[in-house]
Design an enzyme around this catalytic site. Structure first.
Site, PDB file in Angstrom:
ATOM      1  N   GLY A  31       0.637  -1.580  -0.146  1.00 51.71           N
ATOM      2  CA  GLY A  31      -0.327   0.330   0.057  1.00 51.71           C
ATOM      3  C   GLY A  31       0.613   1.240   0.318  1.00 51.71           C
ATOM      4  CG  HIS A  34       4.749   4.529  -4.801  1.00 51.84           C
ATOM      5  ND1 HIS A  34       5.826   4.937  -5.998  1.00 51.84           N
ATOM      6  CD2 HIS A  34       5.894   4.565  -3.574  1.00 51.84           C
ATOM      7  CE1 HIS A  34       6.309   3.272  -5.446  1.00 51.84           C
ATOM      8  NE2 HIS A  34       6.649   3.499  -4.054  1.00 51.84           N
ATOM      9  CG  HIS A  37       3.231   0.627  -5.514  1.00 48.05           C
ATOM     10  ND1 HIS A  37       3.910   1.272  -4.496  1.00 48.05           N
ATOM     11  CD2 HIS A  37       3.945  -0.366  -4.436  1.00 48.05           C
ATOM     12  CE1 HIS A  37       4.206   1.081  -3.817  1.00 48.05           C
ATOM     13  NE2 HIS A  37       4.596   0.433  -3.729  1.00 48.05           N
ATOM     14  CD  GLN A  61       7.717  -6.985   4.369  1.00 50.79           C
ATOM     15  OE1 GLN A  61       7.035  -8.069   3.391  1.00 50.79           O
ATOM     16  NE2 GLN A  61       8.431  -6.931   3.560  1.00 50.79           N
ATOM     17  N   GLY A 147       9.754  -4.471  -8.157  1.00 52.39           N
ATOM     18  CA  GLY A 147      10.126  -2.934  -8.974  1.00 52.39           C
ATOM     19  C   GLY A 147      12.007  -3.412  -8.478  1.00 52.39           C
ATOM     20  CE  LYS A 149      13.307   2.792  -2.939  1.00 52.51           C
ATOM     21  NZ  LYS A 149      13.047   2.138  -2.090  1.00 52.51           N
ATOM     22  CB  ILE A 176       9.316   4.747 -11.038  1.00 52.91           C
ATOM     23  CG1 ILE A 176       8.731   3.807 -11.836  1.00 52.91           C
ATOM     24  CG2 ILE A 176       9.036   6.057 -11.698  1.00 52.91           C
ATOM     25  CD1 ILE A 176       8.822   3.697 -13.549  1.00 52.91           C
ATOM     26  NE  ARG A 187      10.996   1.762   5.642  1.00 51.23           N
ATOM     27  CZ  ARG A 187      10.892   0.494   5.044  1.00 51.23           C
ATOM     28  NH1 ARG A 187      10.891   0.781   3.066  1.00 51.23           N
ATOM     29  NH2 ARG A 187      10.558  -0.133   5.629  1.00 51.23           N
TER      30      ARG A 187
HETATM   31  O1  PAF Z   1       7.907  -4.451  -1.669  1.00 44.83           O
HETATM   32  C1  PAF Z   1       7.109  -4.371  -0.744  1.00 44.83           C
HETATM   33  O2  PAF Z   1       6.682  -3.948  -1.111  1.00 44.83           O
HETATM   34  C2  PAF Z   1       7.187  -6.062  -0.166  1.00 44.83           C
HETATM   35  O3  PAF Z   1       7.703  -6.663   0.950  1.00 44.83           O
HETATM   36  C3  PAF Z   1       6.447  -7.102  -0.796  1.00 44.83           C
HETATM   37  C4  PAF Z   1       6.613  -7.631  -2.270  1.00 44.83           C
HETATM   38  C5  PAF Z   1       4.830  -6.688  -1.295  1.00 44.83           C
HETATM   39  C6  PAF Z   1       5.859  -8.688   0.546  1.00 44.83           C
HETATM   40  O4  PAF Z   1       5.618  -7.756   0.924  1.00 44.83           O
END
Ligand code: PAF
Length: 280
Positions: A31, A34, A37, A61, A147, A149, A176, A187
């Protein structure tokens, strides 16, 4: 665009799509969407028939509880942006839906998750792999779009797909950037105006480093990057590594086994930013 919140509903819906002979493209996200995505969504749209995204802030994570707490949550505007980008379905599960019981899977990625991000964020990539595997099992996409990045994440997901023989094509999409070069990231929203103004320095240093490739050795370029960051006390450089882009092992020569990529992580105030650049 269809919004689904349960695994059962998602599977049921996508089974119908699949049995209609359509190919499914998948963009996993946390979520706070930007342009980066949305470019993934548009790229998916070009090469598959039906595009599914997910929005899930995956708690396992995050190795830093403050980072998890402060991670921006913007569901309403995210849904609007996905719709506008042409996404067909978004899966937005709760933590309970994804983890009815704790998932204790431990992946063995060899050294891939021990270096760079893995060294500074222990357990991070195992948490990423657990959730991405679950999402892949739920969505069963033909192609997944990620991505560059998060280059190390991309490498690890590619490895996971090979290890588990998943019939999914991973499509790597270019980073991007804002017009001033800053890599787009959820972030970035947490940067103060002063920090935001200086943030493009990361990409500027990386670009200059690439230009030094012709005249300097790997060691010299690495030292140069460390010295450059010291000129900007707002940054705390966590690491800068020049690695083989296929194996993530330290690169020894510019023209060694594989292409070289420079990966960086730096704190700007309380915000940790990552970026990378190809030296090929
Ligand atoms: O890159 C991310 O946004 C996250 O690490 C992902 C791949 C959605 C897994 O939670």
């Amino acid at each position: 665009m269809i919004i689904v919140r349960t695994i059962a509903e998602t599977k049921q819906h996508l089974n119908v799509i699949r049995s209609g002979g359509k190919t499914i493209g998948f963009v996993p996200t946390m979520g706070a969407l930007h342009e980066g995505h949305l470019t993934l969504i548009r790229t998916a749209k070009e090469s598959t028939d039906y595009v599914a995204a997910s929005i899930f802030v995956n708690p396992i994570q995050f190795n830093n509880p403050e980072d998890l707490m402060k991670y921006p949550r913007e569901e309403e505007s995210d849904i609007r942006k996905l719709k506008e980008a042409g996404c067909d379905m978004v899966f937005i599960p709760t933590v309970e839906e994804m983890y009815p019981v704790p998932d204790t899977t431990v992946f063995d990625f060899g050294h891939l998750d021990k270096v760079m991000e893995g060294k500074f964020r222990p357990g991070h990539f195992n948490g990423v792999a657990i959730v991405v595997k679950k999402l892949f099992e739920i969505i069963e996409p033909h192609q997944a779009f990620l991505g560059e990045k998060d280059f190390q994440q991309l490498t690890i997901i590619q490895r996971m797909v090979s290890l588990l023989h998943l019939p999914i094509k991973i499509v790597a999409c270019e980073t991007i950037r804002e017009t001033d070069g800053l890599a787009m990231s959820s972030r970035n929203k947490r940067l103060t105006p002063q920090e935001r103004a200086i943030a493009p320095v990361i990409h500027q240093i990386l670009e200059k480093a690439v230009r030094l490739r012709r005249s300097r050795s790997i060691r010299q370029v690495k030292d140069w990057v460390y010295r450059e960051f010291q000129k900007f006390p707002a940054f705390t450089l966590e690491y800068f590594e020049l690695v083989d882009a296929n194996t993530l092992l330290p690169a020894e020569k510019w023209n060694g086994n594989g292409p070289v990529i420079g990966c960086v992580a730096a704190y700007l105030g309380k915000v940790r930013l990552i970026d990378n650049i190809k030296f090929f």
